[in-house]
Design an enzyme around this catalytic site. Structure first.
Site, PDB file in Angstrom:
ATOM      1  N   GLU B  55      75.463 -16.134  36.347  1.00 35.61           N
ATOM      2  CA  GLU B  55      76.227 -15.308  35.407  1.00 35.61           C
ATOM      3  C   GLU B  55      77.692 -15.185  35.817  1.00 35.61           C
ATOM      4  OE1 GLU B  55      73.429 -14.277  36.956  1.00 35.61           O
ATOM      5  OE2 GLU B  55      71.958 -14.402  35.344  1.00 35.61           O
ATOM      6  N   PHE B  80      73.179  -8.298  33.604  1.00 38.03           N
ATOM      7  CA  PHE B  80      73.816  -9.389  34.346  1.00 38.03           C
ATOM      8  C   PHE B  80      75.291  -9.519  33.947  1.00 38.03           C
ATOM      9  CE2 PHE B  80      69.332 -11.202  33.812  1.00 38.03           C
ATOM     10  CZ  PHE B  80      68.859 -10.463  34.894  1.00 38.03           C
ATOM     11  N   HIS B 106      69.171  -7.563  25.497  1.00 34.42           N
ATOM     12  CA  HIS B 106      68.281  -6.781  26.371  1.00 34.42           C
ATOM     13  C   HIS B 106      68.977  -5.539  26.917  1.00 34.42           C
ATOM     14  CE1 HIS B 106      66.241 -10.512  25.809  1.00 34.42           C
ATOM     15  NE2 HIS B 106      65.172 -10.096  26.443  1.00 34.42           N
ATOM     16  N   ARG B 164      66.450  -6.019  22.807  1.00 35.04           N
ATOM     17  CA  ARG B 164      65.413  -7.037  22.951  1.00 35.04           C
ATOM     18  C   ARG B 164      64.410  -7.002  21.801  1.00 35.04           C
ATOM     19  NH1 ARG B 164      60.333  -8.709  24.548  1.00 35.04           N
ATOM     20  NH2 ARG B 164      59.565  -6.696  23.814  1.00 35.04           N
TER      21      ARG B 164
END
Lengths: 280, 310
Positions: B55, B80, B106, B164
């Site tokens: 990432e 992330f 998410h 999500r």
């Protein structure tokens, strides 16, 4: 094998003279600002001088010329050397070097791409520059551009995991327009790199990540120019290990870790300038 | 009621843009199936770059591509993008104000089963504190698509926040998406409810319920958390008795504090915040977690009553 001595003596003398002037600017800037990184800047001077005055295609009057080669100072704390070189090339007036690290100046402690002509990327938190550089290089490959991306990393810097992420990425996308350098002076803020976090065997690390490597003397202009010429012909990303001396050119700063981030006092400054004036 | 993924709205937006914007590229970090960018990869394989589980490198590479004139959409999970790659988001993207779009999926408690490690409940707080950043938190699939299209047309760094789960389609928020503009869904004058993201659904339920009791509700949906629509917030503060904010995020640093900060300076009124109450989440189904951590209409109503009683 490197073919040594291919450059004319006059040319190397000229580069030596340039480097000497840049070193004086570095010491002056850091002394005046009473802040900045003098040791690493002096150590990287010969390499950057060779790039800007001999190797790279670039136009100081047109910093955004698309066909220029890009130089990314991934070891972003060494702004004194790149600012001195950019000013000397004519990217901005040399008088602006006096504003280094002062409020209102475009010459920030670490490179700030939006404001400084000739600076290609924001770097300085370590590991960013090499990633940004490979991203730029990918962009150029997608367009079919033919210029090179010269990325200078510190040896301490590549203890960062991000550097190795970038290494994998450049290998995956076969970025043969990337020519990196590790400024291998074995010194980082807290001491010798091999005590702090060992990096050797450094060349084989890069090779195992899919990069071609060369090792050269980072203060020898013929070697620098010849090595880069070889690297340009390679069909994979290249990392050149440039063996250098931190603080190069000022005897009492050479190989002294305390000159990583300590500004010179008035006496140190005067002695350094005296040495550099006698040094050529 | 139809339910769809907001992350599908993201990639459908990208697909809609692809022909008009040849410089648009999509990056992912080994979660392409989860972020749905796998659909973009299938359609435009040469404009898709899977960076692997990297990432940090992905965000700096995106910065490099932006410097070369591309419009990169870097896609990964919210935790992330903001925590693992926080330095890269700050120094490679926000500081030079590069034209990078971060598509973060998410986010929030409805991430569900993966648990607290993967539920980004602080991402808005992190990104809000970075100068130059724009934060878009769409409320459903359709708005996610519109936000993605708006982000591509906007020059500058944008953080796009998606969940999500599949969330209900809310026709009230469709159309007229403009960065920086709130959508005032109800013009009442007793109490204000300001939601962002998927909390618009619970906000609507709360508002309808309060209205059935004769309470006049100002319902505001805020799909742009930064720059926030200050005027709409101030009007709500001046024209109603107080404000309940609702966000699928920590009460620290998100919509609630943005609203509270504005009213505290210019039109003080009571502000109650629905969100994660400074705790980490846990594994569970999205709905179970919304119940457990107080993200329901009834929680909003409870706060609204508290303000009106005051």
């Amino acid at each position: 094998m490197l073919k040594l001595g291919s450059m004319e003596k006059e040319k190397t003398d000229l580069l030596k003279e340039k480097a000497n002037g840049i070193r004086k600017d570095i010491v002056t800037m850091v002394h005046r600002a009473n802040s900045g990184h003098v040791g690493g800047s002096l150590g990287a001077t010969d390499l950057i001088v060779a790039l800007y005055y001999q190797i790279m295609k670039h136009r100081p009057s047109q910093p955004d010329w698309n066909e220029r080669d890009r130089f990314i100072l991934s070891k972003g704390h060494c702004t004194p050397v790149i600012y001195a070189v950019l000013a000397d090339c004519g990217y901005f007036p040399k008088s602006e070097l006096e504003t280094f690290r002062r409020p209102g100046s475009h010459l920030q402690g670490h490179p700030y791409q939006p404001k400084t002509p000739g600076i290609e990327a924001c770097t300085g938190t370590l590991g960013l520059g090499i990633s940004t550089g490979v991203g730029m290089a990918l962009g150029a490959k997608l367009r079919g551009d033919n210029h090179y991306y010269y990325i200078l990393c510190g040896d301490g810097e590549i203890q960062e995991g991000q550097a190795w992420e970038a290494a994998m990425f450049a290998n995956k996308y076969k970025l043969d327009n990337v020519i990196g350098f590790v400024d291998r002076n074995y010194l980082q803020t807290d001491g010798n790199s091999e005590d702090i976090m060992p990096l050797d065997p450094l060349a084989s690390k890069w090779e195992s990540f899919g990069w071609k490597t060369y090792t050269m003397d980072g203060h020898n202009f013929e070697q620098i120019v010849d090595t880069v010429e070889l690297a340009q012909k390679d069909t994979q990303p290249v990392m050149i290990i440039a063996n250098t001396t931190k603080g190069k050119g000022v005897s009492f700063m050479e190989n002294e870790v305390n000159w990583h981030g300590t500004p010179p006092t008035k006496d140190d400054f005067e002695n350094a300038i005296k040495e550099l004036e006698n040094g050529i | 009621m139809e339910f769809k993924h907001t992350r599908q709205g993201y990639v459908d937006g990208l697909l809609e843009l692809a022909e008009e914007y040849p410089e648009l590229l999509v990056l992912d970090a080994d979660v392409a199936k989860a972020t749905k960018t796998v659909d973009f990869e299938a359609a435009y394989p040469k404009r898709f770059f899977n960076c692997g589980v990297q990432e940090q490198n992905m965000l700096s590479v995106a910065a490099g591509l932006a410097l070369e004139g591309y419009i990169p959409f870097a896609s990964t999970f919210g935790v992330f993008a903001t925590c693992r790659a926080g330095d890269q988001l700050r120094n490679s993207i926000a500081y030079p104000k590069l034209n990078v779009k971060v598509g973060a999926t998410h986010c929030g408690i409805t991430t569900g089963g993966d648990g607290a490690s993967h539920q980004a409940n602080e991402d808005i707080a992190i990104v809000r504190s970075l100068p130059n950043m724009t934060i878009l938190v769409p409320g459903d699939y359709e708005e996610a698509k519109q936000a993605t299209i708006a982000a591509a047309k906007f020059v500058g760094p944008v953080y796009l926040r998606f969940g999500r789960d599949k969330y209900p389609l809310i026709p009230e928020i469709h159309g007229g998406f403009t960065i920086g503009k709130a959508k005032v869904l109800k013009q009442g004058n007793d109490i204000s409810i300001i939601t962002t993201g998927i909390m618009v659904d619970e906000g609507l339920k709360a508002a309808n319920s309060l209205e059935s009791e004769g309470v006049s509700v100002r319902l505001i949906h805020m799909p742009t958390v930064k720059p926030i629509d200050k005027e709409v917030v101030l009007n709500a503060a001046k024209e109603t008795k107080g404000i309940v904010t609702a966000e699928e995020h920590s009460i620290i640093g998100g919509l609630g504090e943005a609203v509270a900060g504005i009213v505290a300076e210019e039109a003080p009124c009571m502000v109650h915040r629905i969100g994660m109450q400074d705790v980490f989440g846990e594994s569970g189904q999205a709905g179970e977690l919304m119940d457990k951590f107080g993200f329901r209409a009834k929680n909003i109503i409870e706060k609204a009553r508290k303000i009106m009683r005051n």
